[in-house]
Design an enzyme around this catalytic site. Structure first.
Site, PDB file in Angstrom:
ATOM      1  N   CYS A   2       5.799 -20.046  60.992  1.00 26.70           N
ATOM      2  CA  CYS A   2       6.093 -18.624  61.241  1.00 26.70           C
ATOM      3  C   CYS A   2       6.999 -18.532  62.459  1.00 26.70           C
ATOM      4  CB  CYS A   2       4.805 -17.863  61.528  1.00 26.70           C
ATOM      5  SG  CYS A   2       3.554 -18.065  60.264  1.00 26.70           S
ATOM      6  N   ARG A  27      12.162 -18.595  59.150  1.00 25.81           N
ATOM      7  CA  ARG A  27      10.916 -19.366  59.326  1.00 25.81           C
ATOM      8  C   ARG A  27       9.776 -18.781  58.488  1.00 25.81           C
ATOM      9  NH1 ARG A  27      10.765 -22.647  63.952  1.00 25.81           N
ATOM     10  NH2 ARG A  27       8.504 -22.484  64.031  1.00 25.81           N
ATOM     11  N   TRP A  78       4.930 -16.856  57.487  1.00 24.54           N
ATOM     12  CA  TRP A  78       4.949 -17.707  56.312  1.00 24.54           C
ATOM     13  C   TRP A  78       3.484 -17.995  56.018  1.00 24.54           C
ATOM     14  CZ3 TRP A  78       8.663 -19.132  52.973  1.00 24.54           C
ATOM     15  CH2 TRP A  78       8.345 -20.125  52.054  1.00 24.54           C
ATOM     16  N   ASN A 104       1.685 -18.975  65.479  1.00 28.18           N
ATOM     17  CA  ASN A 104       2.370 -19.868  64.536  1.00 28.18           C
ATOM     18  C   ASN A 104       1.576 -21.163  64.507  1.00 28.18           C
ATOM     19  OD1 ASN A 104       4.126 -21.346  62.936  1.00 28.18           O
ATOM     20  ND2 ASN A 104       5.353 -22.006  64.677  1.00 28.18           N
ATOM     21  N   GLY A 105       1.047 -21.531  63.332  1.00 28.13           N
ATOM     22  CA  GLY A 105       0.294 -22.786  63.211  1.00 28.13           C
ATOM     23  C   GLY A 105      -0.937 -22.566  62.352  1.00 28.13           C
ATOM     24  N   GLU A 491      12.988 -40.505  42.938  1.00 29.22           N
ATOM     25  CA  GLU A 491      13.302 -39.406  43.868  1.00 29.22           C
ATOM     26  C   GLU A 491      14.533 -39.765  44.693  1.00 29.22           C
ATOM     27  OE1 GLU A 491      12.854 -36.485  44.050  1.00 29.22           O
ATOM     28  OE2 GLU A 491      13.484 -35.974  46.067  1.00 29.22           O
ATOM     29  N   LYS A 495      17.968 -37.381  44.978  1.00 30.92           N
ATOM     30  CA  LYS A 495      18.483 -36.884  46.270  1.00 30.92           C
ATOM     31  C   LYS A 495      19.955 -37.256  46.431  1.00 30.92           C
ATOM     32  CE  LYS A 495      16.327 -34.275  47.428  1.00 30.92           C
ATOM     33  NZ  LYS A 495      15.250 -34.238  46.504  1.00 30.92           N
ATOM     34  N   GLU A 498      22.235 -35.358  43.790  1.00 31.82           N
ATOM     35  CA  GLU A 498      22.403 -33.897  43.824  1.00 31.82           C
ATOM     36  C   GLU A 498      23.173 -33.410  45.048  1.00 31.82           C
ATOM     37  OE1 GLU A 498      18.894 -31.423  44.214  1.00 31.82           O
ATOM     38  OE2 GLU A 498      17.797 -33.037  45.163  1.00 31.82           O
ATOM     39  N   HIS A 514      16.847 -55.557  30.465  1.00 32.20           N
ATOM     40  CA  HIS A 514      16.873 -55.134  29.050  1.00 32.20           C
ATOM     41  C   HIS A 514      18.069 -54.256  28.741  1.00 32.20           C
ATOM     42  CE1 HIS A 514      12.963 -56.905  28.329  1.00 32.20           C
ATOM     43  NE2 HIS A 514      12.554 -56.381  29.473  1.00 32.20           N
ATOM     44  N   LYS A 613      17.991 -23.182  44.445  1.00 29.62           N
ATOM     45  CA  LYS A 613      16.774 -23.636  45.107  1.00 29.62           C
ATOM     46  C   LYS A 613      15.568 -23.490  44.182  1.00 29.62           C
ATOM     47  CE  LYS A 613      14.248 -25.229  48.360  1.00 29.62           C
ATOM     48  NZ  LYS A 613      14.305 -26.705  48.553  1.00 29.62           N
TER      49      LYS A 613
END
Ligand code: AGP
Length: 618
Positions: A2, A27, A78, A104-105, A491, A495, A498, A514, A613
């Site tokens: 936050c 945030r 958030w 915040n936390g 993954e 990354k 993209e 193979h 996104k």
């Protein structure tokens, strides 16, 4: 994650706080609010609304037109606990509204503290962990301690990560005061001409001052119109260096970084702390969010883990843990295939959905499919109030904070952690055999070390930069690995693909011979991941085979003495941890590799072509 802001001085506190919150809205934007101390004295005025500032708080300020104020605090949220709504928005106050707090936390022991304070007669209004703080401060203000002393005393009872700003009503004599506290979550003091600020990060301060103090862990700040004083966690007055900031506003929103992606990559140790907070017990995972777990586990005979893109890759990495710790078949499924594959579903099938946005159309379609078949469902997402969070039977939040860059980074590695914890939690209901017990013990013992290991990786990027230099000149790259390393390779290739537009592919290392090895020619980059002890020798022969055909080898390993390192052109070493946690650290290393390669190729890192996104369409 936050954003918090505090102000005291001769300007309009309402305007300064509003401007600061706008600059911190990246945030978090589930809700926003402020608490203002009227210059003329009297009770603080709290105005808070759900939603983004322009749709909630700004109209609220116009409607309530608060008195002129010289001091106040503000917050943009958030959500990690409690749904996004007006009641759960910050600030939160004590029983009679005489003092207010923004936070915040995460307060880990908020449940026990809340029960204790309610038993003392404190009246709670929200279901947010933060609300225990003003009532704790109130408890000590009523014993005669001043605001700073009461806040210090209250802080000794808090467990978790927090940055706080605290303010209380004043008698109009100009003695307003702000208290700031920093423990884990960032908090900055801004120093102006006869005015002082608190903020989660520098972006909020730039219109007013470039002179800042980055508070250290455990610090308290006491701000009045006359000046500021700082104290350490022992209550001793301390002096901290004042730094001059030369960022422009745009750079400030990215924390001074050139891209949101690198900012979010660097936030991962903090995100891992938040994801693990209160969830890793000495002998078990602790996920009270899985309120249906006992009934779920009793009746299931198979598990499907469903997601898209990076979230699917997290599911692939977690699949073995679900299978081994629950002792039933588990499968990782691509949502767009799963939804049309006519899968065998029923009340005996647990379906776990992975989605950072919680809004991916294919994944949500699978949620509907599973629910219509009577399947128990669990959602893992980063967005409180998202469609997945609201639709699944149980939901566990990754708590990674807003992720602005299109490429998923911190949401991926926190998904890995949450998935492993869910497997541990569900498995513990059934009981573990010796092998499963050993896996769980290793995970629970080593997970708390990950943030420090993440920093170790982030502080040693020389080899990664050299490999990026090499990759930047190629249009094809291979990623190979076995078992969990293949999941990590999947993954890593996405990354790189993209954001740098290099054609990359991931192959199970044993599959190379193979067919695909036909593509290995002189100098072509092969990123070989080898962190699984029982597969190391097999990986060695696969790497030899690629090398023999001219492949340029970058070995990613947790064993620098690995014999394969002798034949590699470069070796990226990740810290050694429990084997099931290695995809977290390998993921971080390969994110850095993709990022630096994309920067070298002058690609628009945060907004790659053709991508969004959140893919909310089929
Ligand atoms: C990851 O870097 C990509 N942006 C993309 O593959 C993403 O993971 C996928 O679209 C799924 O998104 P979700 O996690 O929000 O469901």
């Amino acid at each position: 994650m936050c954003g918090i802001v505090g102000y005291i001085g001769d300007r309009s506190a309402t305007e300064v706080i509003m401007e600061g919150l706008r600059r911190l809205e990246y945030r978090g934007y589930d809700s926003a609010g402020m608490a203002l101390v009227p210059r003329s004295g009297g009770s603080i005025q709290v105005i808070k609304r759900q939603g983004e500032i322009d749709k909630g708080l700004a109209p609220g300020i116009r409607e309530e037109s608060p008195d002129p104020s010289a001091a106040g605090i503000g917050h943009t949220r958030w959500a990690t606990h409690g749904r996004p709504n007006d009641i759960n928005a910050h600030p939160h106050t004590d029983c009679d509204g005489g003092l207010a707090v923004v936070h915040n936390g995460i307060i880990e022991n908020y449940f026990e503290l809340g029960r204790e304070l309610r038993n003392e007669g404190h009246v709670f209004r929200s279901d947010v962990d933060t609300e225990v703080i003003p009532h704790l401060v109130e408890r000590y203000r009523k014993t005669g301690l001043d605001l700073l002393e009461a806040t210090m005393k209250a802080s000794t009872y808090l467990r978790g990560a927090y940055a706080l700003a605290v303010v209380e009503s004043d008698d109009g004599s100009g003695n307003e005061a702000l208290v700031g506290v920093r423990k884990e979550s960032p908090l900055i003091v801004g120093i102006g001409e006869g005015e002082y600020f608190l903020a989660s990060d520098i972006a909020a301060l730039l219109p007013y001052t470039r002179d800042v103090i980055i508070l250290e862990n455990g610090d308290f700040a006491f701000l009045t119109r006359e000046g500021y004083r700082l104290y350490d966690q022992g209550g001793e007055e301390v002096h901290r260096e004042v730094e001059r900031v030369d960022w422009d506003a745009d750079a400030a929103e990215r924390g001074g970084h050139p891209h949101f992606m690198i900012k979010e990559i660097l936030e991962q140790p903090e995100a891992w702390v938040a994801a693990l907070q209160g969830r890793v017990g000495s002998d078990r995972a602790q996920l009270p969010e899985l309120k249906n777990a006992p009934s779920v586990v009793d009746g299931i005979s198979q598990v499907h883990l469903v997601g898209c893109g990076t979230s699917y890759h997290a599911a692939v990495a977690a699949r073995p843990q679900f299978e081994r710790l629950l002792g039933i078949p588990a499968r990782a499924e691509i949502a767009s295939e799963f939804r049309y594959g006519d899968p065998l579903l029923g009340p005996d099938t647990l379906v776990v959905f992975v989605s950072q946005s919680g809004e991916t159309a294919d994944t949500l379609a699978c949620l509907d499919l599973a629910k219509s078949a009577g399947c128990p469902t669990i959602g893992i997402t980063n967005v409180v109030g998202s469609s997945l969070a609201r639709g699944a039977d149980d939901v566990v939040f990754t708590r990674a904070g807003p992720e602005i860059s299109v490429a998923s980074t911190k949401t991926y590695t926190t998904q890995l952690l949450i998935l492993d914890l869910i497997a541990c939690h569900l498995g513990s209901v059934l009981g573990f055999d010796d092998d499963a017990r050993a896996r769980v013990d290793a995970l629970l013992e080593r997970a708390p070390d990950l943030p420090g290991m993440g920093w170790e990786l982030l502080d040693n990027q020389e080899v990664i930069l050299r490999v990026a230099e090499y990759l930047a000149g190629w249009e094809d790259v291979f990623f190979i690995g076995r078992g969990l390393d293949f999941a990590a390779a999947m993954e890593g290739q996405l990354k790189l693909k993209e954001i740098s537009y290099i054609h990359a592919e991931a192959y199970p290392a044993g599959e190379l011979k193979h067919g695909s090895i036909a593509l290995i020619e002189q100098g072509i980059p092969v990123i070989a991941i080898s962190t699984q002890d029982h597969l190391r020798e097999k990986m060695a022969s696969n790497v030899e085979a690629a090398r023999a055909r001219g492949g340029w080898i970058c070995l990613v390993t947790d064993r620098p003495d690995d014999s394969t390192a002798q034949i590699a052109d470069e070796v990226i070493v990740v810290p050694r941890t429990a084997e099931i946690l290695t995809p977290v650290l390998v993921g971080l290393a390969l994110q850095l590799l993709a990022y630096h390669t994309a920067v070298l190729r002058d690609c628009p890192v945060d907004k790659p072509r053709n991508l969004a996104k959140s893919v909310t369409v089929e």
